[in-house]
Design an enzyme around this catalytic site. Structure first.
Site, PDB file in Angstrom:
ATOM      1  N   ARG A   1     -15.136  -0.533  -2.218  1.00 30.71           N
ATOM      2  CA  ARG A   1     -13.908  -0.611  -1.413  1.00 30.71           C
ATOM      3  C   ARG A   1     -13.119   0.694  -1.481  1.00 30.71           C
ATOM      4  O   ARG A   1     -12.476   1.085  -0.505  1.00 30.71           O
ATOM      5  CB  ARG A   1     -13.080  -1.797  -1.917  1.00 30.71           C
ATOM      6  CG  ARG A   1     -11.698  -1.863  -1.319  1.00 30.71           C
ATOM      7  CD  ARG A   1     -11.040  -3.185  -1.628  1.00 30.71           C
ATOM      8  NE  ARG A   1      -9.615  -3.130  -1.371  1.00 30.71           N
ATOM      9  CZ  ARG A   1      -8.796  -4.156  -1.528  1.00 30.71           C
ATOM     10  NH1 ARG A   1      -9.252  -5.321  -1.944  1.00 30.71           N
ATOM     11  NH2 ARG A   1      -7.515  -4.039  -1.270  1.00 30.71           N
TER      12      ARG A   1
ATOM     13  N   GLU B   1       4.333  -6.082  -5.757  1.00 26.58           N
ATOM     14  CA  GLU B   1       3.207  -7.007  -5.624  1.00 26.58           C
ATOM     15  C   GLU B   1       2.342  -7.031  -6.881  1.00 26.58           C
ATOM     16  O   GLU B   1       1.982  -8.096  -7.373  1.00 26.58           O
ATOM     17  CB  GLU B   1       2.360  -6.618  -4.408  1.00 26.58           C
ATOM     18  CG  GLU B   1       1.078  -7.415  -4.302  1.00 26.58           C
ATOM     19  CD  GLU B   1       0.303  -7.138  -3.021  1.00 26.58           C
ATOM     20  OE1 GLU B   1       0.761  -6.339  -2.196  1.00 26.58           O
ATOM     21  OE2 GLU B   1      -0.769  -7.743  -2.858  1.00 26.58           O
TER      22      GLU B   1
ATOM     23  N   LYS C   1      -2.283   4.387   2.131  1.00 24.72           N
ATOM     24  CA  LYS C   1      -1.787   3.895   0.833  1.00 24.72           C
ATOM     25  C   LYS C   1      -2.044   4.948  -0.232  1.00 24.72           C
ATOM     26  O   LYS C   1      -3.069   5.637  -0.185  1.00 24.72           O
ATOM     27  CB  LYS C   1      -2.492   2.596   0.441  1.00 24.72           C
ATOM     28  CG  LYS C   1      -2.035   1.406   1.261  1.00 24.72           C
ATOM     29  CD  LYS C   1      -2.482   0.086   0.633  1.00 24.72           C
ATOM     30  CE  LYS C   1      -2.043  -1.075   1.534  1.00 24.72           C
ATOM     31  NZ  LYS C   1      -2.311  -2.402   0.980  1.00 24.72           N
TER      32      LYS C   1
ATOM     33  N   ASP D   1      -5.283  -0.647  -3.693  1.00 24.58           N
ATOM     34  CA  ASP D   1      -4.202  -1.459  -3.141  1.00 24.58           C
ATOM     35  C   ASP D   1      -3.001  -1.502  -4.081  1.00 24.58           C
ATOM     36  O   ASP D   1      -2.762  -2.530  -4.719  1.00 24.58           O
ATOM     37  CB  ASP D   1      -4.720  -2.886  -2.898  1.00 24.58           C
ATOM     38  CG  ASP D   1      -3.789  -3.700  -2.029  1.00 24.58           C
ATOM     39  OD1 ASP D   1      -2.774  -3.154  -1.586  1.00 24.58           O
ATOM     40  OD2 ASP D   1      -4.080  -4.885  -1.807  1.00 24.58           O
TER      41      ASP D   1
ATOM     42  N   GLU E   1      -8.252  -6.839   6.894  1.00 26.15           N
ATOM     43  CA  GLU E   1      -7.921  -8.168   6.379  1.00 26.15           C
ATOM     44  C   GLU E   1      -7.698  -9.170   7.508  1.00 26.15           C
ATOM     45  O   GLU E   1      -6.735  -9.933   7.503  1.00 26.15           O
ATOM     46  CB  GLU E   1      -6.714  -8.096   5.451  1.00 26.15           C
ATOM     47  CG  GLU E   1      -6.968  -7.171   4.264  1.00 26.15           C
ATOM     48  CD  GLU E   1      -5.844  -7.125   3.248  1.00 26.15           C
ATOM     49  OE1 GLU E   1      -4.680  -7.333   3.633  1.00 26.15           O
ATOM     50  OE2 GLU E   1      -6.144  -6.869   2.064  1.00 26.15           O
TER      51      GLU E   1
ATOM     52  N   GLU F   1       6.283 -11.706   3.509  1.00 27.07           N
ATOM     53  CA  GLU F   1       5.002 -11.582   2.810  1.00 27.07           C
ATOM     54  C   GLU F   1       5.180 -10.646   1.622  1.00 27.07           C
ATOM     55  O   GLU F   1       5.685  -9.532   1.746  1.00 27.07           O
ATOM     56  CB  GLU F   1       3.962 -10.991   3.779  1.00 27.07           C
ATOM     57  CG  GLU F   1       2.712 -10.531   3.081  1.00 27.07           C
ATOM     58  CD  GLU F   1       1.452 -10.797   3.885  1.00 27.07           C
ATOM     59  OE1 GLU F   1       1.433 -11.771   4.648  1.00 27.07           O
ATOM     60  OE2 GLU F   1       0.504 -10.017   3.731  1.00 27.07           O
TER      61      GLU F   1
ATOM     62  N   TRP G   1     -13.438  -9.663  -2.300  1.00 26.43           N
ATOM     63  CA  TRP G   1     -12.390  -8.669  -2.022  1.00 26.43           C
ATOM     64  C   TRP G   1     -12.726  -7.251  -2.498  1.00 26.43           C
ATOM     65  O   TRP G   1     -11.936  -6.326  -2.304  1.00 26.43           O
ATOM     66  CB  TRP G   1     -11.063  -9.127  -2.635  1.00 26.43           C
ATOM     67  CG  TRP G   1     -10.522 -10.344  -1.941  1.00 26.43           C
ATOM     68  CD1 TRP G   1     -10.721 -11.642  -2.285  1.00 26.43           C
ATOM     69  CD2 TRP G   1      -9.721 -10.367  -0.744  1.00 26.43           C
ATOM     70  NE1 TRP G   1     -10.092 -12.481  -1.399  1.00 26.43           N
ATOM     71  CE2 TRP G   1      -9.462 -11.721  -0.443  1.00 26.43           C
ATOM     72  CE3 TRP G   1      -9.185  -9.381   0.085  1.00 26.43           C
ATOM     73  CZ2 TRP G   1      -8.700 -12.105   0.660  1.00 26.43           C
ATOM     74  CZ3 TRP G   1      -8.430  -9.767   1.182  1.00 26.43           C
ATOM     75  CH2 TRP G   1      -8.200 -11.115   1.462  1.00 26.43           C
TER      76      TRP G   1
ATOM     77  N   GLU H   1       1.882   5.930   1.901  1.00 19.70           N
ATOM     78  CA  GLU H   1       2.558   4.629   1.846  1.00 19.70           C
ATOM     79  C   GLU H   1       2.640   4.182   0.392  1.00 19.70           C
ATOM     80  O   GLU H   1       1.622   4.043  -0.290  1.00 19.70           O
ATOM     81  CB  GLU H   1       1.773   3.610   2.689  1.00 19.70           C
ATOM     82  CG  GLU H   1       2.409   2.222   2.712  1.00 19.70           C
ATOM     83  CD  GLU H   1       1.616   1.218   3.562  1.00 19.70           C
ATOM     84  OE1 GLU H   1       1.195   1.560   4.682  1.00 19.70           O
ATOM     85  OE2 GLU H   1       1.428   0.085   3.092  1.00 19.70           O
TER      86      GLU H   1
HETATM   87  C1  GCU Z   1      -2.301  -6.300   0.236  1.00 20.22           C
HETATM   88  C2  GCU Z   1      -1.387  -7.486   0.249  1.00 20.22           C
HETATM   89  C3  GCU Z   1      -1.271  -8.081   1.604  1.00 20.22           C
HETATM   90  C4  GCU Z   1      -0.927  -7.013   2.626  1.00 20.22           C
HETATM   91  C5  GCU Z   1      -1.921  -5.879   2.536  1.00 20.22           C
HETATM   92  C6  GCU Z   1      -1.566  -4.713   3.441  1.00 20.22           C
HETATM   93  O1  GCU Z   1      -3.627  -6.691   0.401  1.00 20.22           O
HETATM   94  O2  GCU Z   1      -1.831  -8.446  -0.666  1.00 20.22           O
HETATM   95  O3  GCU Z   1      -0.283  -9.072   1.574  1.00 20.22           O
HETATM   96  O4  GCU Z   1      -0.912  -7.534   3.888  1.00 20.22           O
HETATM   97  O5  GCU Z   1      -1.959  -5.395   1.238  1.00 20.22           O
HETATM   98  O6  GCU Z   1      -1.047  -3.726   2.922  1.00 20.22           O
HETATM   99  O7  GCU Z   1      -1.807  -4.771   4.633  1.00 20.22           O
END
Ligand code: GCU
Length: 692
Positions: free
Chosen positions: A336, A393, A360, A365, A286, A160, A554, A387
């Site tokens: 958010r 990404e 994070k 994000d 998510e 991913e 989102w 993190e």
């Molecule tokens: C972002 C990312 C996802 C990932 C998520 C996370 O949203 O697009 O792919 O799973 O971060 O850090 O859990």
């Protein structure tokens, strides 16, 4: 032109990264004594193997002895495992006396790190007598999270958010038979002090979940490969595992059967891997299951797992990335950015000692630019890890050159708390800060907060490990910053260049430096402006789509209209997010006059012709910086072309291909963002450059 094929110059079908043979020449041509105790263990075996390999390659010699034995002969270097209480479990002492070099450590891992520190110094390690260096990592936890799926996911693929091919260890639904390449990866990680790896995606799909049960022999095989390099193994687990794997009717953290199930699961894991590290958990995030379904909070959830792993010395990394991803875009009251703090800060003091809340670095994000997450400083009774995201990404998918060391350094050095004296790096590593005596929680609070430094990995089974060969520098810099968050990211870049391109023409090193040093700021300058974030293609997160997320659930909006742009996060008129910061930041960010330009649109909604601190207007800044940044990418392309024949051909070809894509993509960003801003605002570009 160089005539050798790239593989001729690499030891394996994959690139040597920062450990090419040539980097070992200064060590390998010496007479080396390795002094170990009996049964020094698998990491000590790695030290011996490294020395053996290097001396065989370059004509040196080596002897292995125990400290009790008298080693015959003269030695240029002694690597000694012995009493070194001042360096803790991972550090080492490095010095030169009477013309001889020495490395001393109290553990084999420390000795391995000392050996590689010596390799990094190259010939400089072998000159005149020198002051002794005592090098102890700031953080005892330096971790990479792999978002690898066991099965190929229909949308996300094998890894991913991976931009470097398939997983290094999972293939077609199982762990590979041949783990030779995993061993090479483990060697790379051990050489830069990474000591923890989580093997699978935080989004735990059904097959990954089974790693906890019938997949354990495979986990044990992987742990066996990482162990000799000082790296412990972790797994991401699903909060719903008692139901999906155990057949229980609930995953309620307060249910006795659920607690028993986790305790037995932990027993099985540690029986298979006695030095297993612990679990990483993405819960209520998510779509992942979590404690909210049972009316419980995240402390209940985390402590459930913590109590199961505690008898084994395990740790639970519980992610704070919790927010509503099904928000109504019409709802202006939900922000958010506030979510992680709102969920977690009230729980401070409720987490068990073996829980680390993994936060994070920014509240959204992994954007190219965000404010530092206030959560990192808001939980003095909780262990907190930061993190970061090495995988690119939101920073160009390892198609764009984007050296992230300077960005992470800014984050780690950011003075978040104690009246802007205590940095993120100090908080997450527990290093003492200048104002600890005034800490409202007492001078002892700092070490209690130490959770570590974690990042999402950027590697895959691509021949260059990272898709873009220059993205290797991000993996390298992350590891070195996790060891010492105060390191200079520019010096780390040069260190990486020196190791990866040993003996190269000085023009090569200078060009690489020039290409990479400012590349994060260049990337920032052609993508979303002034901290507003996103504007990326939904789903893929690559390339521009200015309104792509604007009417989505989102929670990532920029609110551009004909009058202005940006998110009002003030206490006075906005979402109140600025109130999550301590002084002075709560006021610095609140006031449009003091908010730093690069974060202006993250904190404020301003008119297009608002004047920045830099003197220009928002709209003109957007026009100029996007156009200038693409000009810079054109110069990068030309500079790289000039290195043809001076670096490995395959590497040159790969970077050339990626730079062409970077130029195409940056041009698209420039033209879409400039045109969008013109069409919304109606303000012409004073420079007269073309708008469509
Ligand atoms: C972002 C990312 C996802 C990932 C998520 C996370 O949203 O697009 O792919 O799973 O971060 O850090 O859990």
């Amino acid at each position: 032109m160089s005539t050798s094929t790239p593989q001729d110059s690499w030891q394996n079908p994959w690139h040597d990264a920062w450990l090419p043979d040539a980097a070992f020449r200064p060590l390998g041509s010496r007479r080396v004594l390795v002094a170990l105790g009996p049964d020094a263990g698998p990491v000590a075996d790695t030290v011996v193997a490294e020395v053996r390999r290097a001396t065989r390659l370059f004509g040196g010699s080596f002897t292995v002895s125990t400290p009790q034995e008298r080693a015959d002969g003269e030695h240029d270097l002694t690597l000694e495992l012995g009493d070194a209480p001042q360096v803790g479990p991972d550090g080492f002492v490095l010095g030169r006396r009477d013309g001889r070099a020495y490395v001393r450590a109290g553990t084999a891992a420390g000795l391995l790190h000392g050996l590689h520190a010596l390799v990094r110094r190259g010939e400089d390690a072998w000159g005149a007598d020198d002051d002794e260096v005592v090098d102890v990592p700031a953080s005892s936890l330096r971790m990479l999270d792999h978002w690898d799926n066991v099965d190929v996911h229909p949308v996300m693929g094998q890894v991913e958010r991976g931009y470097a091919g398939g997983s290094l260890w999972f293939e077609a639904g199982r762990v590979r038979e041949d783990l030779t390449r995993v061993a090479a990866y483990a060697r790379l990680l051990g050489s830069v002090g990474i000591n923890a790896v989580s093997l699978n995606n935080v989004n735990v799909h059904r097959t990954e979940a089974r790693l906890l049960t019938d997949g354990l022999p495979d986990v044990a095989r992987l742990a066996d490969v990482f162990r000799p390099h000082g790296v412990r193994t972790y797994l991401s687990v699903s909060f719903a595992a008692p139901m999906t794997l155990g057949g229980l009717p609930t995953s309620d953290p307060l249910d006795a059967d659920v607690q028993r199930w986790w305790a037995e699961a932990a027993d099985r894991v540690w029986a298979a891997v006695p030095d297993f590290g612990g679990f990483v958990v993405k819960a209520d995030s998510e779509g992942q299951p979590g404690p909210f379904a049972y009316g419980r909070d995240h402390a209940d959830g985390a402590n459930l797992l913590a109590r199961a792993v505690a008898p084994h010395g395990g740790t639970v990394f519980w992610r704070a990335f919790v927010y509503n991803h099904t928000q109504d875009w019409r709802d202006r009251s939900t922000d958010r950015a506030r979510a992680a703090y709102d969920h977690f800060q009230p729980l401070d003091g409720r987490f068990d000692d073996n829980v680390v809340v993994q936060v994070k670095h920014g509240p959204l994000d992994f954007q190219t630019r965000e404010a530092v997450s206030p959560v990192i400083g808001a939980m003095p009774r909780t262990r907190v890890a930061v993190e970061l995201q090495v995988t690119q990404e939101y920073t160009g998918h390892q198609k764009h050159v984007c050296y992230l060391g300077p960005w992470w350094s800014e984050i780690l050095r950011f003075p978040l708390t104690q009246n802007a004296t205590r940095t993120v790096g100090q908080i997450v590593t527990g290093l003492p800060g200048p104002a600890d005596a005034d800490d409202p929680d007492g001078p002892e609070a700092a070490p209690r907060r130490a959770g570590g430094v974690v990042a999402v990995s950027n590697v895959g089974d691509d021949a260059f490990w990272t898709g873009h060969p220059l993205a290797q520098a991000n993996l390298y810099a992350f590891a070195r910053l996790a060891w010492d968050p105060e390191s200079d990211p520019v010096a780390l870049l040069d260190e990486w260049i020196g190791l990866t391109f040993p003996g190269a023409d000085p023009h090569v090193a200078a060009t690489l430096h020039r290409l990479m040093d400012g590349s994060w700021r260049t990337y920032e300058a052609y993508t979303a402006p002034l901290g507003v974030g996103f504007m990326v293609t939904p789903g893929s997160h690559y390339g521009p789509s200015v309104d792509g997320y604007e009417y989505s659930p989102w929670g990532t909006y920029h609110f551009a209209d004909r009058d202005g742009i940006g998110v009002d996060r003030t206490r006075a008129t906005g979402t109140g997010y600025t109130g999550q910061y301590e002084a002075p930041w709560r006021d610095v960010y609140e006031d449009v006059a003091t908010c730093p330009d690069e974060l202006l649109l993250f904190f404020h909604h301003v008119p297009w012709e608002h004047r920045l601190q830099s003197g220009t207007t928002v709209v003109q800044h957007v026009y100029d910086s996007r156009a200038d940044a693409v000009d810079e990418v054109e110069r990068m392309v030309a500079a790289w072309a000039d290195l043809a024949g001076l670096v490995d051909d395959a590497l040159h070809a790969r970077v050339t291909e990626r730079l062409a894509e970077q130029l195409r993509s940056a041009t698209e960003w420039r033209d879409q963002v400039r045109t969008y801003v013109f069409r919304k605002s109606g303000v012409p570009d004073a420079s007269g450059r073309r708008i469509y």
